[in-house]
Design an enzyme around this catalytic site. Structure first.
Site, PDB file in Angstrom:
ATOM      1  N   TYR A   1       4.197  -7.688 -20.119  1.00  0.00           N
ATOM      2  CA  TYR A   1       4.113  -8.906 -20.918  1.00  0.00           C
ATOM      3  C   TYR A   1       2.996  -8.771 -21.954  1.00  0.00           C
ATOM      4  O   TYR A   1       3.169  -9.121 -23.134  1.00  0.00           O
ATOM      5  CB  TYR A   1       3.858 -10.102 -20.002  1.00  0.00           C
ATOM      6  CG  TYR A   1       3.821 -11.444 -20.692  1.00  0.00           C
ATOM      7  CD1 TYR A   1       4.988 -12.075 -21.091  1.00  0.00           C
ATOM      8  CD2 TYR A   1       2.608 -12.084 -20.928  1.00  0.00           C
ATOM      9  CE1 TYR A   1       4.959 -13.320 -21.707  1.00  0.00           C
ATOM     10  CE2 TYR A   1       2.560 -13.325 -21.543  1.00  0.00           C
ATOM     11  CZ  TYR A   1       3.737 -13.935 -21.936  1.00  0.00           C
ATOM     12  OH  TYR A   1       3.701 -15.169 -22.545  1.00  0.00           O
TER      13      TYR A   1
ATOM     14  N   LYS B   1       3.277  -8.997 -26.096  1.00  0.00           N
ATOM     15  CA  LYS B   1       2.580 -10.022 -26.862  1.00  0.00           C
ATOM     16  C   LYS B   1       1.546  -9.422 -27.814  1.00  0.00           C
ATOM     17  O   LYS B   1       1.277  -9.991 -28.878  1.00  0.00           O
ATOM     18  CB  LYS B   1       1.932 -11.032 -25.910  1.00  0.00           C
ATOM     19  CG  LYS B   1       2.939 -11.884 -25.143  1.00  0.00           C
ATOM     20  CD  LYS B   1       3.850 -12.671 -26.087  1.00  0.00           C
ATOM     21  CE  LYS B   1       4.795 -13.611 -25.351  1.00  0.00           C
ATOM     22  NZ  LYS B   1       5.640 -14.406 -26.252  1.00  0.00           N
TER      23      LYS B   1
END
Length: 273
Positions: free
Chosen positions: A153, A157
């Site tokens: 993740y 990002k």
């Protein structure tokens, strides 16, 4: 003045809240999400309300042709595209060594490539408009400071934030603004995936969990003022930037933050529902 907006991830969480808020404010909104039945139901429920115009659109952000179709339909319908909000996101919680390889594709395809496709294709439309346009990409504080336990993740990002900051500089001369919004943990279905996972303890290390309304307010402020980047809450944003500036600091503060996160995560687990 009413604007034409396309909001991804509008079947739930931040995306739904933002899309509905802009609809009720009188804007023309495309509710875009790959959960086609859900956005149809949402728009049908809104149809009886006074306000703007809502259009459901089945959009898989990983598919560039689907993006082209959504943008073409929006412009054909309303003559312009003023704002694109790239909010759709994906999270698979797992330790890095245990993560399925498919999760690598899903994080990068949805979180990173989805935003890149949406930004690029929307910008190509917006540069043809005399007034330009605005693209708001929702990243995360995990896009500023690395979060062990949410490594894939984090990677996606970081990509969203880096791309957005670079794209903003390229597109500014064409009257197309790009803003990246980096919130801390938010009360959404994505947070629910983390409540009982030890790997996600750092998610709960902040003072509190943000509400979708707070993120929506930050997005609206960004729409009004078109900054390059927004972090919230601000103090956590500065901490994230500090650890990004000096990465060894992460190894010093992470154990403390993890312990605090574990305590707050345990409290969160006891909440009803």
């Amino acid at each position: 003045m009413s604007s034409v907006m396309l909001v991804t991830g509008s079947a739930s969480g931040i995306g739904r809240y933002v899309a509905e808020a802009y609809y009720r404010a009188g804007h023309r909104v495309v509710f875009a999400d790959r959960a086609a039945a859900q956005v149809r139901d949402i728009c049908a429920a809104l149809a009886a309300e006074a306000g703007g115009e809502a259009v459901p659109w089945a959009l898989d952000v990983r598919d560039e042709q689907a993006w082209e179709a959504a943008i073409t339909d929006t412009v054909s319908r309303w003559g312009q595209l003023d704002l694109v909000l790239n909010i759709a996101g994906y999270l698979h919680v797992d330790a890095l060594l245990s993560a399925p390889l498919a999760a690598v594709h899903d994080h990068l395809d949805i979180n990173a490539k989805g935003v890149i496709f949406g930004t690029l294709l929307a910008a190509r439309q917006m540069v043809r408009q005399p007034h330009g346009g605005h693209i708001i990409n929702v990243a995360s504080l995990a896009g500023i400071a690395a979060v062990p336990g949410l490594t894939l993740y984090t990677a996606s990002k970081f990509a969203v934030r880096g791309f957005s900051l670079a794209a903003a500089q390229e597109l500014a001369p064409h009257k197309v603004a790009v803003t990246v919004v980096c919130p801390d943990a938010v009360q959404t279905p994505m947070l629910d995936l983390q409540v009982h996972r030890a790997e996600a303890a750092l998610t709960f290390s902040g003072g509190r969990i943000l509400s979708v309304a707070e993120v929506a307010a930050a997005i609206e402020e960004a729409r009004q003022h078109r900054p390059l980047e927004v972090t919230l809450p601000r103090h956590r944003g500065w901490l994230a930037k500090l650890t990004s500036l000096y990465p060894p600091l992460t190894t010093w503060v992470a154990p403390y933050l993890r312990q605090r996160g574990q305590r707050r995560q345990a409290t969160w687990q006891q909440k009803p529902g």
